[in-house]
Design a protein around this motif. Structure first.
Motif, PDB file in Angstrom:
ATOM      1  N   PHE A  16     -56.451  18.911  13.073  1.00 26.10           N
ATOM      2  CA  PHE A  16     -56.146  17.927  12.023  1.00 26.10           C
ATOM      3  C   PHE A  16     -56.514  18.477  10.641  1.00 26.10           C
ATOM      4  O   PHE A  16     -55.715  18.397   9.698  1.00 26.10           O
ATOM      5  N   ALA A  17     -57.713  19.041  10.514  1.00 30.46           N
ATOM      6  CA  ALA A  17     -58.155  19.615   9.234  1.00 30.46           C
ATOM      7  C   ALA A  17     -57.280  20.789   8.821  1.00 30.46           C
ATOM      8  O   ALA A  17     -56.940  20.944   7.637  1.00 30.46           O
ATOM      9  N   LEU A  18     -56.884  21.606   9.796  1.00 24.26           N
ATOM     10  CA  LEU A  18     -56.041  22.774   9.498  1.00 24.26           C
ATOM     11  C   LEU A  18     -54.679  22.352   8.968  1.00 24.26           C
ATOM     12  O   LEU A  18     -54.206  22.879   7.944  1.00 24.26           O
ATOM     13  N   THR A  21     -54.956  20.883   5.558  1.00 26.13           N
ATOM     14  CA  THR A  21     -55.233  21.959   4.602  1.00 26.13           C
ATOM     15  C   THR A  21     -53.975  22.770   4.307  1.00 26.13           C
ATOM     16  O   THR A  21     -53.812  23.286   3.198  1.00 26.13           O
ATOM     17  N   LEU A  22     -53.081  22.879   5.279  1.00 23.16           N
ATOM     18  CA  LEU A  22     -51.823  23.610   5.060  1.00 23.16           C
ATOM     19  C   LEU A  22     -50.813  22.790   4.261  1.00 23.16           C
ATOM     20  O   LEU A  22     -50.056  23.343   3.457  1.00 23.16           O
ATOM     21  N   LEU A  23     -50.811  21.477   4.468  1.00 20.60           N
ATOM     22  CA  LEU A  23     -49.845  20.621   3.778  1.00 20.60           C
ATOM     23  C   LEU A  23     -50.153  20.501   2.289  1.00 20.60           C
ATOM     24  O   LEU A  23     -49.232  20.520   1.454  1.00 20.60           O
ATOM     25  N   ALA A  27     -47.793  21.077  -1.180  1.00 20.80           N
ATOM     26  CA  ALA A  27     -47.512  19.995  -2.129  1.00 20.80           C
ATOM     27  C   ALA A  27     -47.937  20.382  -3.540  1.00 20.80           C
ATOM     28  O   ALA A  27     -47.226  20.102  -4.518  1.00 20.80           O
ATOM     29  N   ILE A  28     -49.093  21.038  -3.668  1.00 16.84           N
ATOM     30  CA  ILE A  28     -49.581  21.461  -4.986  1.00 16.84           C
ATOM     31  C   ILE A  28     -48.650  22.503  -5.593  1.00 16.84           C
ATOM     32  O   ILE A  28     -48.330  22.444  -6.788  1.00 16.84           O
ATOM     33  N   ALA A  29     -48.204  23.464  -4.769  1.00 10.73           N
ATOM     34  CA  ALA A  29     -47.306  24.511  -5.265  1.00 10.73           C
ATOM     35  C   ALA A  29     -46.000  23.926  -5.785  1.00 10.73           C
ATOM     36  O   ALA A  29     -45.498  24.330  -6.846  1.00 10.73           O
ATOM     37  N   PHE A  66     -51.028  12.039   3.326  1.00 13.04           N
ATOM     38  CA  PHE A  66     -50.600  12.940   4.406  1.00 13.04           C
ATOM     39  C   PHE A  66     -51.417  12.771   5.684  1.00 13.04           C
ATOM     40  O   PHE A  66     -51.050  13.346   6.715  1.00 13.04           O
ATOM     41  N   MET A  67     -52.505  12.016   5.631  1.00  7.32           N
ATOM     42  CA  MET A  67     -53.386  11.931   6.800  1.00  7.32           C
ATOM     43  C   MET A  67     -52.693  11.456   8.076  1.00  7.32           C
ATOM     44  O   MET A  67     -52.877  12.065   9.134  1.00  7.32           O
ATOM     45  N   PRO A  68     -51.878  10.378   8.045  1.00  7.00           N
ATOM     46  CA  PRO A  68     -51.204   9.972   9.297  1.00  7.00           C
ATOM     47  C   PRO A  68     -50.270  11.046   9.838  1.00  7.00           C
ATOM     48  O   PRO A  68     -50.228  11.273  11.053  1.00  7.00           O
TER      49      PRO A  68
END
Length: 362
Positions: A16-18, A21-23, A27-29, A66-68
């Motif tokens: 979940f954390a990975l 962290t990838l998403l 989104a920032i880029a 993005f958590m769900p």
């Protein structure tokens, strides 16, 4: 806690954390590529301000959004992998039921739900406020004035309406004001004023160049004047954009605001109620999405991880689609905001129960 529970829970939280962290960097880029020219237009805008006021809150807001999705993909991903490695078959061979198998998933979903509830009710509203202030100051078009509202309409009660052609949030002053009171479809009273100003010390509105019109059965009574101090069942805060105001208040403030507005007779508070109930319904969906994901991915099937991810992403699309429809419909005056916000969870909860019963029998 058994070794099996620790193993699954570790996989649950780390995956979940990975994925989260990838998403977020993606989104920032994308956001940087769209906003870089707007940042460069402001010579007074420092890199530290962009990071602190914009992207820190960007991460909080969109990470929570993005958590769900991250949760659903994470559970499908690692459960499909252990199913593909026949680990699930070995677990069932050890006489561990599907219900018992769900225990570490339930613990993981509880952790994510607790984080989501804390963020939704207290952390994200504060980030929304700073994020919106930055947007209004640096990213909106120059002609946009965050302190100036135009064509403001507000329903105060079942038969009471106000209109303002212009309202300044800072000075708490408006122009071309009208107040109308109906009985059924018939207009019974109308108050017009060239200028309206909120007097904080007296908690009254001061009207300038006003006209009162009382509609009687066979004639109209009209009264005009220069100055009129009067009370209404609204305050300047009620004139602010309801979407922004609701998102920027933590849940204690929002609940207090809703109660105060009801006492003042404001009838349609569904926009606020949708925001309030959504803050709880989304984190609780962590349980539903987790159980659906486990039920789908715990069986080894042809196509493996790919087909499970395809089904999962499709279901997430349907969930988000239903959620957006529920939010729009829930904001309507004639609907029950609580029911509409929880409707996607009810629908997917029924699906989760069906899949659970189907797997528990096997």
């Amino acid at each position: 806690m058994r070794i099996l529970d620790k193993y699954i829970l570790k996989k649950f939280l780390s995956t979940f954390a990975l994925i989260l962290t990838l998403l977020l960097p993606i989104a920032i880029a994308i956001d940087v590529s769209e906003k870089i020219d707007k940042f460069l237009r402001h010579t007074d805008l420092s890199f530290n301000t962009i990071i602190k006021d914009y992207y820190f809150n960007f991460i909080v807001i969109f990470g929570n959004t993005f958590m769900p999705l991250a949760l659903f993909i994470a559970v499908i991903f690692f459960t499909s992998k252990i199913a593909g490695n026949t680990e699930v078959i070995a677990i069932h061979s050890a006489k561990i039921s599907f219900t018992r198998f769900l225990k570490p998933y339930f613990i993981g979903a509880s952790i994510v739900a607790f984080i989501g509830l804390s963020m939704n009710h207290f952390i994200v509203p504060k980030s929304n406020k700073v994020f919106d202030e930055f947007n209004n100051a640096y990213l909106k078009k120059k002609e946009y004035n965050a302190n100036q509202l135009t064509h403001v309409n507000l329903q105060l009660g079942p038969n009471d309406y106000i209109y303002l052609k212009n309202w300044n949030i800072d000075s708490k002053q408006g122009y071309k004001f009208s107040y109308e009171k109906f009985e059924g479809t018939k207009l019974k009273y109308k108050l017009l004023a060239e200028n309206i100003r909120w007097i904080e010390s007296d908690t009254v509105f001061k009207l300038t160049n006003y006209q009162k019109r009382i509609i009687l059965d066979n004639r109209d009574s009209i009264q005009t004047g220069i100055i009129l101090d009067t009370l209404f069942t609204f305050t300047p805060d009620d004139l602010v954009n309801v979407d922004d105001l609701a998102k920027e208040m933590n849940s204690i403030q929002l609940n207090k605001f809703i109660k105060q507005s009801r006492k003042r007779g404001i009838s349609n508070l569904n926009t606020y109620l949708v925001e309030f109930h959504k803050r709880t319904s989304l984190p609780i969906a962590s349980y539903i999405l987790t159980f659906i994901a486990v039920s789908l991915a715990s069986k080894k099937r042809r196509g493996g991880l790919g087909i499970n991810l395809a089904i999962g992403i499709t279901l997430m699309f349907v969930y988000v689609f239903l959620l957006k429809i529920a939010e729009v419909l829930g904001a309507g005056a004639e609907t029950n905001a609580f029911v509409m916000v929880w409707l996607p969870n009810i629908f997917f909860g029924a699906l989760a129960i069906y899949l659970y019963l189907k797997n528990a029998k096997n």
